[in-house]
Design a protein around this motif. Structure first.
Motif, short mmCIF file in Angstrom:
data_model
loop_
_atom_site.label_atom_id
_atom_site.label_comp_id
_atom_site.label_asym_id
_atom_site.label_seq_id
_atom_site.Cartn_x
_atom_site.Cartn_y
_atom_site.Cartn_z
N TYR A 69 0.80 -1.22 0.00
CA TYR A 69 0.00 0.00 0.00
C TYR A 69 0.84 1.27 0.00
O TYR A 69 0.31 2.35 0.23
N GLN A 70 2.14 1.15 -0.29
CA GLN A 70 3.00 2.32 -0.43
C GLN A 70 2.99 2.77 -1.89
O GLN A 70 2.92 1.94 -2.81
N VAL A 71 3.08 4.08 -2.12
CA VAL A 71 3.05 4.63 -3.48
C VAL A 71 4.47 4.94 -3.93
O VAL A 71 5.24 5.59 -3.21
N LEU A 72 4.80 4.47 -5.13
CA LEU A 72 6.10 4.74 -5.72
C LEU A 72 6.01 5.95 -6.64
O LEU A 72 5.16 6.00 -7.53
N SER A 73 6.88 6.92 -6.44
CA SER A 73 7.02 8.03 -7.38
C SER A 73 8.33 7.84 -8.15
O SER A 73 9.27 7.24 -7.63
N ILE A 74 8.37 8.32 -9.37
CA ILE A 74 9.55 8.15 -10.22
C ILE A 74 10.49 9.33 -10.02
O ILE A 74 10.11 10.48 -10.22
N ASN A 75 11.72 9.04 -9.62
CA ASN A 75 12.73 10.09 -9.42
C ASN A 75 13.72 10.16 -10.58
O ASN A 75 14.12 11.25 -10.97
N SER A 76 14.13 9.01 -11.10
CA SER A 76 15.03 8.96 -12.25
C SER A 76 14.47 7.95 -13.25
O SER A 76 13.92 6.92 -12.85
N TYR A 77 14.61 8.25 -14.54
CA TYR A 77 14.15 7.29 -15.54
C TYR A 77 14.96 7.45 -16.82
O TYR A 77 15.60 8.48 -17.07
N GLN A 78 14.93 6.39 -17.62
CA GLN A 78 15.68 6.34 -18.87
C GLN A 78 14.95 5.41 -19.82
O GLN A 78 14.53 4.32 -19.42
N GLN A 79 14.78 5.83 -21.08
CA GLN A 79 14.16 4.94 -22.04
C GLN A 79 15.02 3.70 -22.19
O GLN A 79 16.26 3.77 -22.18
N ALA A 80 14.38 2.54 -22.29
CA ALA A 80 15.09 1.27 -22.23
C ALA A 80 14.81 0.40 -23.44
O ALA A 80 13.77 0.51 -24.09
N LEU A 81 15.75 -0.49 -23.71
CA LEU A 81 15.62 -1.49 -24.75
C LEU A 81 15.65 -2.87 -24.12
O LEU A 81 16.42 -3.12 -23.17
#
Length: 220
Positions: A69-81
């Motif tokens: 029941y914890q919410v994840l927020s996105i801090n870092s991201y990168q398009q992936a293959l």
């Protein structure tokens, strides 16, 4: 690249049922073998809904703790293959080489501490792009390597008390085998029996409708 489409129909009594219960349409991408499933989308229910996405993927990390029941927020991201390893150094994510495992993406954690990491993608609802949505996540220790299988399955249901990015324990969803259509309440989150749908390149478009009597989505 394959594009996928899910067309939903909900009649007026169904809309009233969902509204009266304080629930929303919920879409998740199931992670086999995991004890937690991540809520990818919670769009407001309408009579006709079109949900689309593609094979395009992102890897992400979050400073939030992955837990029930914890919410994840996105801090870092990168398009992936698919078939690549990505390394998180504490601030950025970079590709660092191929993996020998088929149909997977791997994330190596070199941040100095435990992080939540996983895969995310962009969905559209009625031609409106939604924020980047977490679909799969795991806790990764420092110097650890997480392997994520690419999923083409969708769990479709209605939920109350949930939030986008929330990690939902498997036991919060009613068992497929039980002929019990009353919502299960767990930590203020309610869920109906989910419909599991598998999308493939040869079957990229599917439809579902809301069954008013049993309060769940079904295929035509």
């Amino acid at each position: 690249m394959t594009s996928y489409k899910l067309t939903l129909s909900i009649d007026n009594p169904g809309l009233q049922t969902i509204s009266n219960a304080g629930m929303s349409v919920a879409l998740l991408q199931p992670q086999q073998g995991a004890s937690l499933q991540i809520v990818a989308m919670l769009p407001a229910a309408t009579n006709n809904m079109s949900v689309t996405w593609s094979d395009s993927l992102y890897v992400f990390t979050s400073s939030n703790v992955l837990g029930s029941y914890q919410v994840l927020s996105i801090n870092s991201y990168q398009q992936a293959l698919t078939g690549q390893i990505y390394t998180f150094n504490g601030s950025t994510i970079t590709p660092t080489g191929p993996t020998s495992l088929p149909n997977t993406v791997q994330i190596e954690n070199q941040s100095g501490g435990t992080v939540a990491a996983g895969l995310a993608r962009v969905f559209t609802v009625n031609d409106q792009a939604q924020p980047l949505a977490v679909t799969i996540a795991a806790s990764v220790l420092n110097n650890g390597l997480a392997t994520f299988q690419i999923s083409t399955q969708i769990l479709l249901t209605v939920m109350g008390g949930a939030a986008v990015g929330m990690a939902i324990p498997n036991e919060a969803f009613p068992d497929y085998a039980q002929m019990n259509y009353i919502a299960v309440d767990a930590s203020t989150v309610t869920a109906q029996i989910p419909l599991l749908m598998t999308f493939t390149a040869s079957n990229p478009s599917q439809t579902a409708r809301f069954d008013d009597l049993n309060c769940q989505f079904v295929t035509p």
